[in-house]
Enzyme design. Structure first.
Site: not given
Lengths: 799, 197
Positions: A99, A101, A106, A122, A173, A215, A218, A220
């Site tokens: 990921g 962001g 991540v 992260k 996850v 924070d 969606p 998260n």
């Protein structure tokens, strides 16, 4: 033979310009330089601008100084190179990037010891102070570690990379963001709500463990399938606090906007300029936005539109604009033919929503957090209640409440000038009337046409009056450049327009109320009272039936004004009347609340017996009528009674109440400023009751809680530290107490400077401590300093 | 590396514009800390706009865009201060600030921009020159002393002073003309949009 004049060559000149020649060489070269060959072509350089350069330089220095103070000298670590697969960070080996962001990258990473497993790692890419991020994270780590919930992805570890960037390690996850999951699986409303309720329970659990998310959005909340069940997991708990707070403190520079939270999910208080005061109710808001999105397919404010008009406009929208209720959004979506990707037919969904869900969502995303669900648990409960077909606690807001809300929100605007006040009043009048009409029409489906026309006529007249007001403002505006809002109000309210309203007491009552609240916001309580009282008289004349509740509203306002002007007698008389009306109308909750206010007034008048009786009756009622969301009132009621009891020397019962209040706050509100207050009160009561060891424990808890919302050095934090020190003194632990006093004093000085009344207070406390240690001279020195400060304060009053 | 290049565009851009905005705010009567707030606010909204492709390069140059943004930010700043009551005089000032820009304002903005660019360019090229050379340049160009006057102070022949002045001036022009707002724009948009993902 004439000697040839040596022409200086280019290389020599460059060396000369750069100062690389020795003084002798330079002198020799300079002698060779002939005049006239160097006509300067200054095209494109503005001579006036050149002369202004020194000023420009001074500005540059100031600007640099100002911004540097904020950046705190942090290095731009974001410039550093990226990590790559295979690299070892701490004891984790990066496997692949999963990921990317605003915060950073991540990675799926492999941990080898103590156990072999895959984790999510992260790496924060901000140009911010790594040590500080980690320190903040450390403060949260303990709390994070004790979170155990099937719907929370645990944060396992944190550290710094070799290049100095902070990183966090989390349970990996394997899921997709909740919005995508719902769309892809085409989940129905019920399934979506069940997922959402699970998320609420997770967040509530965290709040109980004193961890806020800050924070929620969606991306998260990841959902994965476990044996056919959809299991949501909230990730990134505790990271926002570690990373965003340092933003407000320094990195407010240029491009770091993505650190502030995700605009579409950011609560109004997070969006406000002074966002240090953010509590668990902010998470309630973000979850409300999420629910809105799950139901309608999009968050209340379109993320792209939000940022379209720049930062200020975005903040304004978040703070001020009311989105349409979800069912209305759905209707307009289907009308405009836009695809919401919903699996239910829009028609039936919007019907479903209109009943109760609308209000559940709208209450969660209230701008004013006092009006929101007070805890995530209460929100989740309402969703479950809806799923079970029970009535929900959220209801359509009343007209009076909307007026108050509109007014509060526009208060800053009122103060910005005469025109604004006019607009405000016009807006208020119209919106009140519309809201009132809408409510009435909804509440009583059958409504005679003539009555509706009558209301329209009232609205029209009200608007007309506001025009008069604006015109008068305009006329004066031209005559005097210093015409103030207050003068405008004065002119308006003394004008003749009241006469024109003589035949319409209902409209006049409304307008008087508006004028009164304008005065009140300017701190002119006396004028406010004059108009409010007149409005009340008219309201009494004109109100019939259910409108009587408006009489009670007006009574409460007038009583409040009497109260702030110090006329307790009048205030209590009026409130007694208001209570009678509320009783008559069967609004038990209001009876309970009004009587609690009354008991405070009785106590203020020294009528403790009466105060106690009233408070007890009120508390009993409130407990009977209790619904989720009423926590604040109940807390307030208990504390009031406890205080009254203490004044009556019924300390045992008082203490029991304080205990109960604190326990309830911990359970229902979790980490919350009010919980901190309740625990502090309990601690004080314990100390007064001669239980310093218990008091010590409670004070420590209160300090921990306060630090969740306030910074070290804040008045309340220091106050509680001093109290803790005194509880230690009670146990004879004078050394420790002294250290605490000194620490709180130093923190406070750092925050406010020395010229603050808190400093004097702290010095007195420290002196008391020193005296107990027989260090009389030192104690005296502090007392003298404190006295001097108090005197100085009296000479120069604090704003 | 592409990233480094982007950084430079942002860096150069803010080195010129931050003080420009800051200075403009100071002229409008803001305190230093508030001016810095406003400047950062504007930069932030710019980056938001660039990141979301809402900023349309056709609409005009940075400077014009920022000029509007700055004036809006200043008026918002004043509005935020809850001072009671605000006199109509102040209100008028507010309206003045947020109304269509006066020529005077625009001139100030343009003029300040020119001198900020010059100051920035001088900052950048200053290390390339020896102190005496720089002094010769500064005295003749900015302080408008004659070559003769300054020649005594720095013990340099007037001719040499002229040469020094000429050379620094030439370099200064180069540096000023190296500013390519179009390039800044493109690179900043690229970076913002890649970040906004």
């Amino acid at each position: 033979m004439p000697e040839e004049t040596p022409v200086p060559d280019e290389a020599a000149i460059e060396a000369w310009l750069a100062g690389r020649l020795s003084p002798d060489e330079a002198e020799a070269l300079e002698r060779l330089m002939a005049v006239g060959n160097f006509a300067v072509d200054e095209d494109g350089i503005d001579a006036r601008a050149l002369r202004a350069v020194p000023k420009a330089e001074a500005i540059r220095k100031q600007a640099l100084l100002e911004t540097q103070q904020r950046i705190g000298g942090s290095s731009r670590t974001s410039d550093l190179a990226m990590e790559s697969p295979g690299e070892l960070i701490g004891r984790y080996r990066l496997v692949e990037r999963i990921g990317r962001g605003g915060f950073g990258d991540v990675w799926r990473a492999e941990q080898t010891e103590p156990i072999k497993r895959f984790v999510a790692l992260k790496v924060i890419k901000l140009g911010m102070d790594t040590e500080e991020v980690l320190a903040r994270f450390d403060a949260e780590r303990q709390a994070l570690a004790i979170m155990e919930h099937p719907n929370i992805a645990t944060v396992l570890d944190a550290g710094a990379t070799e290049t100095g960037r902070p990183f966090f390690v989390m349970e990996l996850v394997d899921g997709v963001p909740i919005d995508r999951y719902c769309e892809e699986r085409e989940l129905g409303t019920r399934q979506r709500l069940e997922l959402f309720a699970a998320v609420c329970s997770a967040v509530q659990h965290a709040h109980h463990k004193a961890v806020m998310h800050r924070d929620l959005k969606p991306s998260n909340i990841l959902v994965s399938d476990h044996n056919g069940y959809a299991v949501p997991k909230v990730i990134d708990f505790g990271l926002a606090k570690a990373t965003t707070q340092s933003l407000t403190e320094h990195t407010r520079l240029t491009r770091n906007e993505q650190l502030m939270g995700t605009p579409a999910y950011m609560s109004p208080e997070q969006a406000s300029a002074t966002s240090s005061d953010v509590d668990t109710r902010s998470d309630v808001y973000s979850l409300g936005v999420l629910l809105y999105e799950l139901l309608t397919g999009a968050p209340p404010f379109d993320p792209d539109e939000l940022v379209a008009d720049g930062y200020e406009e975005m903040m304004r929208i978040i703070r001020e604009v009311d989105p349409p209720v979800p069912s209305a959004r759905l209707r307009s979506q289907s009308a405009s033919g836009s695809k919401s990707g919903r699996s239910l037919s829009e028609e039936s969904l919007s019907k479903l929503l209109r009943q109760d869900l609308d209000w559940v969502v709208m209450r969660a995303i209230e701008k004013d957090r006092e009006q929101r669900y007070q805890s995530v648990g209460a929100l989740g409960d309402d969703v479950l209640r809806y799923l079970e077909g029970q009535p929900v606690s959220a209801v359509a807001p009343s007209a009076g409440y909307r007026l108050a809300k509109f007014y509060r929100r526009n208060k800053a605007g009122v103060l910005a000038g005469a025109a604004m006040v006019g607009l405000l009043v016009a807006g208020t009048a119209v919106s009140t009337w519309q809201a009132w009409r809408a409510k009435k029409n909804e509440a009583r489906a059958v409504k005679s046409e003539s009555a509706a026309l009558e209301e329209t006529e009232k609205a029209r007249r009200l608007v007309q009056m506001v025009k008069v007001m604006l015109d008068s403002a305009d006329a004066n505006n031209r005559s005097s450049p210093n015409y103030t809002v207050r003068e405008m109000l004065d002119d308006f309210s003394r004008g003749r327009m009241w006469e024109q309203l003589a035949d319409d007491p209902a409209v006049e009552a409304e307008l008087r109320g508006i004028v009164a609240s304008c005065y009140q916001s300017l701190g002119r309580d006396e004028e406010a009272l004059e108009h409010a009282a007149r409005g009340l008289v008219l309201r009494r004349e004109s109100a019939t039936g259910a409108d009587k509740l408006k009489v009670a509203d007006d009574i409460a306002n007038v009583a409040n004004l009497h109260y702030s002007l110090g006329d307790l007698d009048q205030a209590s008389l009026l409130l007694e009347e208001g209570m009678a009306i509320e009783h008559q109308l069967g609004d038990i909750k209001r009876v309970a609340r009004t009587s609690m206010t009354l008991s405070k007034i009785y106590a203020g008048e020294g009528k403790f017996d009466l105060a106690e009786k009233t408070a007890r009756a009120s508390l009993k009622l409130q407990e009977q009528q209790f619904q989720p969301g009423d926590h604040d009132y109940l807390l307030d009621a208990r504390s009031t009674l406890a205080l009254i009891l203490r004044k009556q020397d019924k300390s045992e019962e008082s203490l029991a109440l304080y205990r109960q209040t604190a326990a309830d706050a911990r359970r229902d509100l979790g980490v919350h400023p009010r919980t901190a207050g309740a625990v502090h009160n309990l601690a004080t009561a314990l100390r007064v009751a001669g239980q310093p060891v218990e008091a010590e424990k409670a004070f420590k808890e209160a300090i921990q809680l306060r630090l969740q919302f306030l910074e070290p050095g804040d008045s309340k934090v220091c106050m509680t530290i001093h109290s803790l020190a005194q509880a230690l003194e009670d146990q004879g632990r004078l050394d420790e107490a002294e250290a605490l006093h000194r620490k709180a004093l130093a923190d406070r000085i750092e925050k406010t400077g020395k010229a603050h009344i808190d400093i004097a207070r702290a010095q007195y406390w420290l002196a008391d401590n020193l005296e107990k240690q027989n260090r009389i001279d030192e104690a005296d020195a502090y007392r003298r300093e404190a006295e001097a400060l108090v005197e100085q304060m009296q000479e120069t009053p604090q704003p | 590396m592409q990233d480094t290049e982007d950084q430079d565009s942002w860096a150069e851009f803010s080195e010129v514009y931050m003080p420009l905005i800051f200075g403009f705010c100071i002229k409008r009567g803001l305190k230093r800390a508030d001016a810095a707030d406003v400047a950062q606010e504007v930069m932030r909204s710019l980056s938001l706009a660039l990141g979301k492709a809402q900023y349309d390069p056709q609409r005009g140059k940075f400077r014009a865009w920022l000029f509007t943004a700055v004036r809006n930010a200043i008026s918002t700043h004043y509005r935020k201060q809850e001072r009671v009551p605000l006199s109509v005089a102040e209100t008028t000032l507010l309206e003045y600030v947020s109304a269509t820009p006066s020529h005077e304002d625009e001139e100030t903005w343009e003029h300040d921009y020119q001198s900020q660019v010059l100051a920035w360019a001088m900052e950048k090229i200053r290390p390339e020159f020896a102190d005496r050379i720089w002094r010769a340049f500064e005295a003749t160009v900015i302080e408008e002393l004659s070559a003769k006057e300054i020649s005594k102070e720095i013990n340099m022949s007037p001719n040499a002073v002229w040469v020094a002045r000429h050379r620094v001036m030439k370099r200064l022009k180069e540096k000023v003309h190296s500013i390519d707002e179009g390039k800044w724009e493109q690179e900043m948009i690229r970076e913002c949009q890649s970040q906004a993902m």
